[in-house]
Design an enzyme around this catalytic site. Structure first.
Site, PDB file in Angstrom:
ATOM      1  CG  HIS A 183      -1.956   1.066   1.254  1.00 46.15           C
ATOM      2  ND1 HIS A 183      -3.135   0.975   1.973  1.00 46.15           N
ATOM      3  CD2 HIS A 183      -1.990   2.283   0.672  1.00 46.15           C
ATOM      4  CE1 HIS A 183      -3.838   2.079   1.818  1.00 46.15           C
ATOM      5  NE2 HIS A 183      -3.151   2.907   1.033  1.00 46.15           N
ATOM      6  CG  HIS A 200      -1.382   6.104  -2.559  1.00 46.24           C
ATOM      7  ND1 HIS A 200      -2.510   5.895  -3.320  1.00 46.24           N
ATOM      8  CD2 HIS A 200      -1.679   5.660  -1.309  1.00 46.24           C
ATOM      9  CE1 HIS A 200      -3.455   5.359  -2.557  1.00 46.24           C
ATOM     10  NE2 HIS A 200      -2.976   5.190  -1.334  1.00 46.24           N
ATOM     11  CG  HIS A 222      -7.704   3.299  -0.421  1.00 42.33           C
ATOM     12  ND1 HIS A 222      -7.003   2.733  -1.442  1.00 42.33           N
ATOM     13  CD2 HIS A 222      -6.829   4.091   0.254  1.00 42.33           C
ATOM     14  CE1 HIS A 222      -5.741   3.158  -1.383  1.00 42.33           C
ATOM     15  NE2 HIS A 222      -5.606   3.989  -0.367  1.00 42.33           N
ATOM     16  CD  GLU A 232      -7.702   6.560   4.534  1.00 47.57           C
ATOM     17  OE1 GLU A 232      -8.221   6.550   3.410  1.00 47.57           O
ATOM     18  OE2 GLU A 232      -6.609   7.138   4.769  1.00 47.57           O
ATOM     19  CG  ASP A 290      -0.096   8.933   0.409  1.00 48.97           C
ATOM     20  OD1 ASP A 290       0.004   8.920  -0.821  1.00 48.97           O
ATOM     21  OD2 ASP A 290      -1.123   8.557   1.021  1.00 48.97           O
TER      22      ASP A 290
END
Ligand code: HPA
Ligand code: ZN
Length: 346
Positions: free
Chosen positions: A18, A20, A198, A201, A280
């Site tokens: 996971h 990005h 996703h 979250e 990220d």
């Protein structure tokens, strides 16, 4: 905590599932690419950009993240970004990575799908050859845009089908449930692509259920809000459904107030196939090992959990069974061998 736990977490071989890639753009590279490409940024300095990283929720992050991605124009830019990430991943003993990218962020600025995918793939190829990191590319649809837009994006990507292992779904969950993308996910599955989304979250446990039932996903990204629904927790455990958990992201975006409240250990102890990832890393305070260390410093994480997390990361990967077995062998060897510690000076 045993004194060996942190070095074990750092040194163990692992997969990152996971990540990005646009979220790995460090402020320094954003400014360098802006200069190289003549792109005007809304921030006058690296410090001012970093100061904008005080997020209050997912949307406040996404606004800054899409602004940062606007400096990416040429194939070389996508290559440089990905290569920088792979070097960081290597330092964290990542041996396999499945990378998300957001083509709509680029195609809507006039950047071609070919430019994006060729730049990313060339860096991944070099990573395989020179760093020994295996990898795959997962194309994400932006859920705040329409399903028609996602369908058009899938068509645009078809000439590069062989460069993709799967599709995903990201961006703001609120008001954009998984079922909005039922048709495009059905098409992706029919093309033999793996599917992830996703869910849970910021969105409710119901979004995890529809990601499973309507999109037929093979992994849930985040998924931490499943604990609000006990029957769902039991189902995730029973179905061995992987969750790609991102602890630092969850703190930065206020899914949990403090790391001490994070449910990573609770998920593992409930039998859920959780993994640890960075989401990220340039925006949330660290790469995958920083996530492991932050979790271990705040939670009752044991050596057994450490093994389980790394083993889960390989089992949950979109890799042939023989390669998974080889990676898990490497993990077992690592756990059987005494740690190599850096000798203290003096
Ligand atoms: N959630 C949703 N969309 C995203 C994220 C995230 O954590 N990071 C990049 N796009
Ligand atoms: Zn994410």
């Amino acid at each position: 905590m045993s004194s060996d736990l942190i070095p074990t977490l750092q040194q163990m071989p692992k997969a990152e599932l996971h990540l990005h890639i646009e979220g790995s753009l460090e402020p320094e590279m954003i400014f360098e690419l802006a200069r190289r490409n003549g792109v005007k940024l809304a921030y006058s300095s690296i410090e001012q950009l970093r100061a904008a990283y005080a997020f209050t929720d997912l949307q406040s992050f996404l606004d800054v993240y899409y602004a940062g991605a606007s400096v990416l124009l040429k194939e070389q830019d996508f290559f440089d970004m990905t290569w920088a990430y792979l070097l960081r991943a290597k330092a964290d003993n990542v041996i396999h990575v499945e990378i998300f990218f957001d083509p709509q962020t680029h195609t809507e600025r006039g950047v071609g799908m070919r430019t994006v995918i060729n730049g990313l793939s060339a860096a991944l190829e070099k990573g395989r050859a020179e760093l020994g990191i295996s990898s795959g590319l997962i194309m994400c649809f932006l859920r705040h845009l329409s399903e028609e837009d996602a369908l058009a994006t899938l068509v645009l990507a078809m000439p590069f089908r062989d460069k993709l292992i799967g599709v995903g779904l990201d961006s703001g969950e609120q008001g954009n449930p998984p079922e909005k993308f039922a048709r495009v996910f059905a098409q992706a599955r029919a093309l033999g692509l793996h599917v992830v989304a996703h869910a849970g979250e910021e969105g409710p446990p119901a979004f995890i259920r529809t990601a499973l039932d309507v999109l037929e996903v093979e992994r849930i990204d985040h998924g931490v809000r499943c604990v609000e629904d006990e029957a769902l927790v039991q189902r995730l455990a029973r179905e061995k459904m992987p969750l790609t958990v991102c602890p630092l992201s969850n703190i930065k975006l206020r899914v949990f107030d403090k790391m001490e409240q994070h449910n990573l250990v609770q998920l593992l102890d409930a039998g859920i196939k959780a993994t640890v990832n960075s989401d990220d890393p340039a925006y949330f305070g660290g790469y995958v090992n920083d996530n492991f260390v932050a979790a271990a410093n705040a939670l009752p994480l044991t050596r057994r959990h450490a093994y389980q997390l790394a083993c889960n990361s390989f089992e949950a990967a979109f890799l042939p069974e023989a390669i998974k077995a080889e990676y898990i062998d490497r993990l077992d060897t690592f756990f059987r061998t005494p740690l190599t510690t850096v000798p203290e000076i003096g």
